[in-house]
Design an enzyme around this catalytic site. Structure first.
Site, PDB file in Angstrom:
ATOM      1  N   LYS A  72       8.221  -6.351 -30.309  1.00 52.42           N
ATOM      2  CA  LYS A  72       7.509  -5.608 -29.266  1.00 52.42           C
ATOM      3  C   LYS A  72       7.600  -4.118 -29.570  1.00 52.42           C
ATOM      4  CE  LYS A  72       8.164  -4.787 -24.251  1.00 52.42           C
ATOM      5  NZ  LYS A  72       8.902  -5.262 -23.053  1.00 52.42           N
ATOM      6  N   LYS A 109       4.047  -8.195 -29.298  1.00 51.74           N
ATOM      7  CA  LYS A 109       3.788  -7.681 -27.959  1.00 51.74           C
ATOM      8  C   LYS A 109       3.618  -6.183 -28.003  1.00 51.74           C
ATOM      9  CE  LYS A 109       5.718  -7.363 -23.258  1.00 51.74           C
ATOM     10  NZ  LYS A 109       6.798  -7.796 -22.333  1.00 51.74           N
ATOM     11  N   ASP A 118      13.382 -10.022 -22.968  1.00 53.61           N
ATOM     12  CA  ASP A 118      12.985  -8.848 -23.756  1.00 53.61           C
ATOM     13  C   ASP A 118      14.209  -7.947 -23.899  1.00 53.61           C
ATOM     14  OD1 ASP A 118      10.549 -10.046 -22.911  1.00 53.61           O
ATOM     15  OD2 ASP A 118       9.493  -8.118 -23.054  1.00 53.61           O
TER      16      ASP A 118
END
Length: 320
Positions: free
Chosen positions: A229, A265, A166
């Site tokens: 995300k 996400k 991430d």
């Protein structure tokens, strides 16, 4: 770049031309070319109203035990605290192992998400089947460090056992219009992470407008993101239904253009089952159940997992 269909939009000198009314040629950047394929006529108030309407009209349909079980399988159990230690991360992973042993009939968590320096302890101690080790990398949470540091940190995390990465979009560069830096960093970190899925955190609270969020999402996807995300959870506002709606609409448009599915996400401030159901509703309605069944919907959280398990089992057990 990644296996997606990309436009090479991180090369500033790559451009085509268009003719305006006076017959002159003007260069079209690869970014403009990519942006032109998407609907960028967005109004913040309309997006907010649409997100709230969707949740109000549809969330009740998904307030079921089956959906709670599906949600459990989307959870990235996250610890990103200044007080994290080898011991605290080990304790968390041991709880994940114990839960998997005690409840083989329930869906496994999607991942354990930790800082890169804990990739080794997490990967070596994780015994639960099919649970990934996700690491935040690239100067998380601000993304303000040298490109070389970002790629080395990513390589070290993967070497130590991270199976997902991430990273945070270079928001400062993005807001300055420096799309080359943003795209290059994503592509470089993607390459440094080898075959690991890359989630690009847009930090939607800092982007502020729906158009900015959509442009950032498009840029991230074309530069190599496997997931986009919402947030780091370190600034406010974190995840919001409005940002989620814009991001899922972008993923849908990209899928219609290319046939490639990008994951979504939600992370940052998601602390109740009702919150999770709201994001589930947006994903289910905009992208469809296949995104959920194929593991392309994730929720990053430190608190939600216990609440979901308690509701699924009908008792207060707080396994995590």
């Amino acid at each position: 770049m990644s296996a997606h269909e990309h436009c090479n939009c991180h090369h500033e000198h790559d451009h085509d031309c268009h003719h305006d009314h006076d017959g002159h040629d003007h260069p079209i950047s690869r970014y403009d070319e990519a942006f032109s394929k998407f609907d960028l006529h967005l109004h913040d108030e309309q997006i907010a109203a649409a997100a709230q309407r969707l949740i109000a009209e549809k969330q009740g349909e998904y307030d079921t035990d089956e959906v709670r079980r599906q949600l459990l399988g989307t959870i990235e159990l996250t610890t990103l605290k200044v007080t994290d230690s080898q011991e605290s991360v080990l304790r968390l992973v041991e709880k994940v192992n114990a839960f998997a042993d005690a409840h083989p009939d329930l869906p496994h968590l999607a991942s354990v998400c930790v800082y890169p320096n804990f990739a080794r302890i997490a990967s070596e101690s994780l015994e639960a089947d099919n649970v990934e080790v996700a690491c935040v990398s690239g100067g998380f949470p601000s993304s303000q460090t040298f490109m070389e540091v970002k790629t080395i940190e990513t390589s070290l995390a993967v070497h130590d056992g991270a199976t997902e990465i991430d990273m945070v979009l270079n928001v400062g560069a993005f807001l300055s219009g420096d799309y080359d830096t943003c795209a290059d960093e994503i592509a470089e970190i993607k390459a440094a992470g080898a075959e690991c899925p890359l989630k690009v955190i847009l930090e939607t609270g800092a982007l502020q407008t729906a158009v900015n969020i959509k442009r950032a999402a498009i840029l991230a996807i074309y530069a190599g993101a496997d997931f986009i995300k919402t947030s780091t959870g370190k600034i406010e506002p974190a995840a919001t239904p409005e940002a989620a709606l814009v991001m899922c609409q972008t993923i849908r448009e990209y899928y219609q253009l290319t046939g490639t599915k990008i994951g979504f996400k939600a992370a940052g401030g998601i602390s109740t089952v009702a919150d999770a159901l709201a994001y589930y509703t947006i994903v289910r309605e905009v992208l469809g159940e296949e995104w959920i069944k194929e593991g392309l919907f994730r929720i990053g959280t430190s608190r939600l997992a216990n609440l979901l398990v308690n509701e699924i089992l009908g008792e207060k057990t707080n396994p995590f």
